[in-house]
Design a protein around this motif. Structure first.
Motif, mmCIF file in Angstrom:
data_model
loop_
_atom_site.group_PDB
_atom_site.id
_atom_site.type_symbol
_atom_site.label_atom_id
_atom_site.label_comp_id
_atom_site.label_asym_id
_atom_site.label_seq_id
_atom_site.Cartn_x
_atom_site.Cartn_y
_atom_site.Cartn_z
ATOM 1 N N SER A 170 0.840 -1.192 0.000
ATOM 2 C CA SER A 170 0.000 0.000 0.000
ATOM 3 C C SER A 170 0.879 1.248 0.000
ATOM 4 O O SER A 170 2.037 1.218 0.416
ATOM 5 C CB SER A 170 -0.916 0.007 1.226
ATOM 6 O OG SER A 170 -0.164 0.154 2.419
ATOM 7 N N ASN A 171 0.314 2.340 -0.519
ATOM 8 C CA ASN A 171 1.027 3.636 -0.529
ATOM 9 C C ASN A 171 2.321 3.563 -1.326
ATOM 10 O O ASN A 171 3.265 4.327 -1.077
ATOM 11 C CB ASN A 171 1.308 4.089 0.911
ATOM 12 C CG ASN A 171 1.433 5.589 1.031
ATOM 13 O OD1 ASN A 171 1.097 6.326 0.106
ATOM 14 N ND2 ASN A 171 1.929 6.051 2.164
ATOM 15 N N ILE A 172 2.398 2.648 -2.281
ATOM 16 C CA ILE A 172 3.665 2.391 -2.962
ATOM 17 C C ILE A 172 4.139 3.582 -3.782
ATOM 18 O O ILE A 172 5.347 3.798 -3.947
ATOM 19 C CB ILE A 172 3.564 1.123 -3.842
ATOM 20 C CG1 ILE A 172 4.958 0.730 -4.378
ATOM 21 C CG2 ILE A 172 2.559 1.308 -4.970
ATOM 22 C CD1 ILE A 172 5.000 -0.613 -5.054
ATOM 23 N N ALA A 173 3.218 4.385 -4.291
ATOM 24 C CA ALA A 173 3.626 5.519 -5.126
ATOM 25 C C ALA A 173 4.488 6.505 -4.356
ATOM 26 O O ALA A 173 5.318 7.213 -4.947
ATOM 27 C CB ALA A 173 2.391 6.228 -5.684
ATOM 28 N N ASN A 174 4.314 6.558 -3.050
ATOM 29 C CA ASN A 174 5.070 7.512 -2.233
ATOM 30 C C ASN A 174 6.354 6.932 -1.667
ATOM 31 O O ASN A 174 7.114 7.641 -1.007
ATOM 32 C CB ASN A 174 4.193 8.013 -1.082
ATOM 33 C CG ASN A 174 3.002 8.800 -1.572
ATOM 34 O OD1 ASN A 174 3.129 9.619 -2.479
ATOM 35 N ND2 ASN A 174 1.834 8.543 -0.993
ATOM 36 N N ILE A 175 6.598 5.653 -1.894
ATOM 37 C CA ILE A 175 7.809 5.010 -1.383
ATOM 38 C C ILE A 175 8.936 5.213 -2.385
ATOM 39 O O ILE A 175 8.795 4.913 -3.567
ATOM 40 C CB ILE A 175 7.565 3.513 -1.130
ATOM 41 C CG1 ILE A 175 6.470 3.333 -0.065
ATOM 42 C CG2 ILE A 175 8.850 2.824 -0.696
ATOM 43 C CD1 ILE A 175 5.995 1.899 0.092
ATOM 44 N N GLU A 176 10.076 5.706 -1.928
ATOM 45 C CA GLU A 176 11.195 6.003 -2.813
ATOM 46 C C GLU A 176 12.151 4.814 -2.900
ATOM 47 O O GLU A 176 12.409 4.131 -1.891
ATOM 48 C CB GLU A 176 11.957 7.226 -2.310
ATOM 49 C CG GLU A 176 11.149 8.506 -2.275
ATOM 50 C CD GLU A 176 11.970 9.682 -1.800
ATOM 51 O OE1 GLU A 176 13.056 9.905 -2.368
ATOM 52 O OE2 GLU A 176 11.552 10.369 -0.853
#
Length: 762
Positions: free
Chosen positions: A359-365
């Protein structure tokens, strides 16, 4: 410089006395009307001011006079056209120098300034001089900037204003005045002479390349101004920047004769971050240089330097390149704050290198540190697939099967190579990373072999010194560096920074110095050589707890640790990269050699040990360990032993230990001096048929007495009557509740002395 003198170029037009057939009433081109038969023009042979001159009555709105000879226009040459004029009668006109630009065979070059300043005639018989300068470059004082397109011009003058007046015109002069512009610069080439404008908007790329082609070893001069280079430019000659250049991110500036940071700093107007980025961009795009030299300069960065973004035309590179000799400084207040993202994900032992359903992968760098239950130390996001909601990990997790929450923390690095797909043989040499307690040092690429970090200083990193988020550490060489922690004043248990982590095989960590990090090195690959380093992690707390200096994360590590000075820290050997950590096969904890190290501790808890094996699952054994030639010393107290099993998760299987050698070590203030094989001297002072020989917990890791390698009697066996007994005993191993005794069995009660060599392995 004067081309009329040096090259014999004829510049001055023919005098009017030689005829008016070469003087055009138009633009001076072949076939235009001349003044030879013009009724309002005549040659006057004896004027009081001019001698011979042309007398001309203005009959047209703009009365043109052009010399029909072709005056050459050459790069870097500036010509002044001069006319002396006086009014004789009638209306008073204005006068100006004018010209026509041509290229090739009578082809007009349009869009250029063709007129000089206009001067009004205000009285009769007053001699007025008008002039204008024409040249290829945009210089102060040049009236007609023609650039590189024209090859010749027709020059003369215009009469404007009221018609009807009569003027007299002295012979025109054209002279080379280049020396007025190039005084003291005869060994230089000015880019303005080749059409550069320096106005910040005109594309000056072609002018720079033309100047470079003409320089032929001379220095190229870039005067004050902003020169827009819309495409890549390579300068093969020395260059001096008084002005600056602007370029799109994709355009490459290659200064092949001045390939060093100060030249790029001058080229980009003192913007240190941009100069470094452009220098690295050129380094990874040209074959002319193997290194980019900072020349001892400090480069201040207010944000991380994303090297892949700077070199945006390639994501792989495999030739040797070097960044050397300078300082990179993180300026406080910049973009150094770590980004922390939380999310849930699923982990499965069958897919140990990935998190799924993130989840929230788009914000993980990419490059983020992964933390959570069952996550080992120094696990990073190697790659992500937003569409599939998957993350590729730098290493497997230790005990995280199922779905749970994770935290992904992205530290900020002075040099960040994580954007590359693969980078090989890149070296950083002699660079000080002044991290200022806010930045980290270097993030390696996710893949690549034999990258090198040599003779560098990592000064007060906020979080990490050198981070590997993947396999860019394959064959990594980390030599002769210094790592200075920002956490020296903290207790060891409060420190968070790590000097080095690696994931791949064949790493060499040699001759470095590191002070007071949480860990000096977290090593996940096999076949590492760690030698000649000095790392220390003590603090001022009494009987203090110490952290691991080196963490070996693979049980089959095949690693050599030799010749190091290991101060107030220890070597921790784990299998924390195994999703199902219980032993099911393989070699176990295998292939570690610790030889010739100096290991020191001070003011530590007595249970401190220099080598700690920490199995994360059951059933593990040590299978191949050499600990020899080391000096172990405790200052300000004593410790119990130098080796220990951390049983937080499980114990070792002492029944299965193989090929363990502890010997030839020196112990100071260590109560139990462990050896394997262990030499035990036993004195049996009472008669007994079974002698119980204790090992005194001196076998490594509290091991069992598994084998007797030798048994030697040091005195005669004596029976109850003190008579010598010539009988042979046999040894029974694994005696006692801890299985650490050897029972020597005789056929009758005897007493005496013996020495035996006992092993805790097979």
């Amino acid at each position: 410089m004067n081309i009329a003198v040096t090259d014999g170029v004829v510049l001055t037009p023919t005098p009017f006395s030689e005829g008016l057939g070469v003087w055009s009433r138009g633009d001076g081109r072949p076939g235009s009307d001349t003044y030879a038969s013009y009724p309002s023009a005549a040659f006057v042979p004896a004027d009081a001011d001019f001698g011979g001159c042309l007398e001309l009555q203005k009959a047209e709105p703009t009365q043109k006079l052009r010399y029909m000879g072709q005056t050459p226009i050459l790069p870097g040459v500036y010509l002044r056209i001069t006319a002396r004029v006086k009014a004789v009668s009638g209306n008073l006109p204005s006068v100006r120098i004018a010209g026509w630009a041509g290229s090739g065979s009578d082809v007009e070059v349009t869009g250029l300034p063709m007129l000089g300043p206009s001067v009004a005639l205000t009285s009769y018989s007053e001699v007025v001089e008008v002039s204008a300068i024409v040249g290829t470059g945009s210089r102060g004082g040049v009236d007609m900037v023609w650039g590189m397109a024209p090859s010749y011009g027709h020059f003369g003058l215009d009469l404007t204003g009221l018609s009807g007046g009569v003027v007299r015109i002295d012979d025109l002069r054209i002279e080379d005045v280049t020396g007025d512009f190039l005084r003291g610069m005869m060994a230089s080439v000015d880019v303005r002479d080749y059409g550069a404008r320096g106005d910040g908007s005109t594309d000056d790329s072609a002018a720079f390349e033309a100047a470079d082609a003409a320089a032929d070893g001379r220095q190229i001069v870039v005067p004050a101004g902003t020169y827009r280079l819309a495409s890549s430019v390579t300068l093969e000659n020395p260059v001096r920047f008084e002005g600056q250049v602007s370029m799109p991110a994709s355009a490459i500036l290659s200064l092949t004769r001045d390939f060093h940071f100060p030249a790029y700093l001058a080229a980009f107007g003192g913007d240190e971050a941009l100069a470094l980025a452009k220098g690295l961009q050129s380094l990874l795009n040209n074959a002319d240089h193997e290194s980019f030299d900072l020349c001892g300069r400090r480069v201040s960065l207010s944000a991380p330097l994303d090297v892949r973004a700077a070199v945006n035309n390639r994501d792989t590179y495999s030739q040797r390149r070097v960044l050397r000799n300078g300082q990179l400084r993180a300026e406080a207040g910049g973009g150094w704050d770590p980004a922390s993202v939380t999310g849930t994900a699923t982990y499965a032992a069958a897919n140990p290198w990935q998190l799924t359903n993130v989840s929230n992968i788009a914000n993980i760098e990419v490059g983020s540190l992964v933390t959570g239950a069952g996550v080992g130390r120094e696990i990073y996001v190697k790659d992500k697939n937003v569409g599939a909601a998957t993350i590729t990990l730098s290493q497997p997790l230790s005990d995280a099967i199922g779905t749970q929450g994770y935290t992904f923390t992205r530290f900020r690095y002075l040099l960040d190579f994580s954007g590359f797909t693969k980078l090989e043989k890149f070296e950083i040499e002699g660079v000080e990373f002044q991290c200022s307690e806010v930045a980290s040092g270097v993030m390696l690429p996710p893949a690549g072999t034999v990258n090198v970090i040599r003779s560098c200083v990592f000064n007060r990193p906020g979080h990490r010194g050198i981070t590997s988020p993947g396999d860019g550490c394959q064959g990594l060489l980390v030599d002769h560096n210094q790592f200075l922690s920002a956490e020296a004043d903290l207790a060891t248990t409060s420190r968070q920074s790590v000097a080095i982590n690696t994931n791949a095989n064949d790493v060499k960590i040699r001759n470095n110095r590191a002070s007071q990090f949480r860990h000096f090195a977290v090593v996940s690959g096999a076949h590492a050589v760690i030698s000649g380093n000095h790392f220390f992690q003590g603090d001022d707390s009494g009987a203090g707890i110490r952290s691991a200096g080196i963490v070996l994360c693979l049980r089959a590590c095949n690693t050599t640790i030799t010749g190091n000075y290991i101060d107030n820290c220890f070597i921790e050997w784990t299998n924390e990269r195994e999703p199902e950590p219980d032993f099911t096969g393989g070699f176990g904890f295998a292939g570690l050699s610790l030889t010739g190290n100096v290991m020191l501790c001070s003011d530590v808890a007595e249970w401190f040990s220099f080598l700690v094996v920490k199995p994360y699952g059951t059933g593990h054994m040590v299978n191949g360990l050499t600990l020899s030639g080391n000096l172990f010393r405790c200052v300000g107290g004593t410790i119990v032993r130098v080796d220990r099993v951390d049983t937080s998760f499980a114990s070792l299987n002492l029944n299965a230990m193989r090929r363990v050698f502890f010997g030839a070590n020196t112990f100071h203030n260590v109560e139990l001096q462990t050896e394997n094989p262990l030499q035990v001297a036993h004195a049996q002072n009472s008669h007994a048929s079974t002698w119980v020989v204790e090992t005194g917990n001196r076998l490594p890791f509290g091991g069992q007495a598994r084998e007797v390698q030798s048994l030697v009697l040091r005195s005669r066996p004596r029976d109850a009557g003190d008579a010598s007994t010539f009988v042979t005993p046999y040894a029974v191993t694994e005696g006692g509740s801890a299985k650490d005794e050897v029972h020597v069995v005789w056929p009758e009660p005897v007493r005496g002395d013996l020495t035996m060599m006992v092993r805790m392995d097979y």
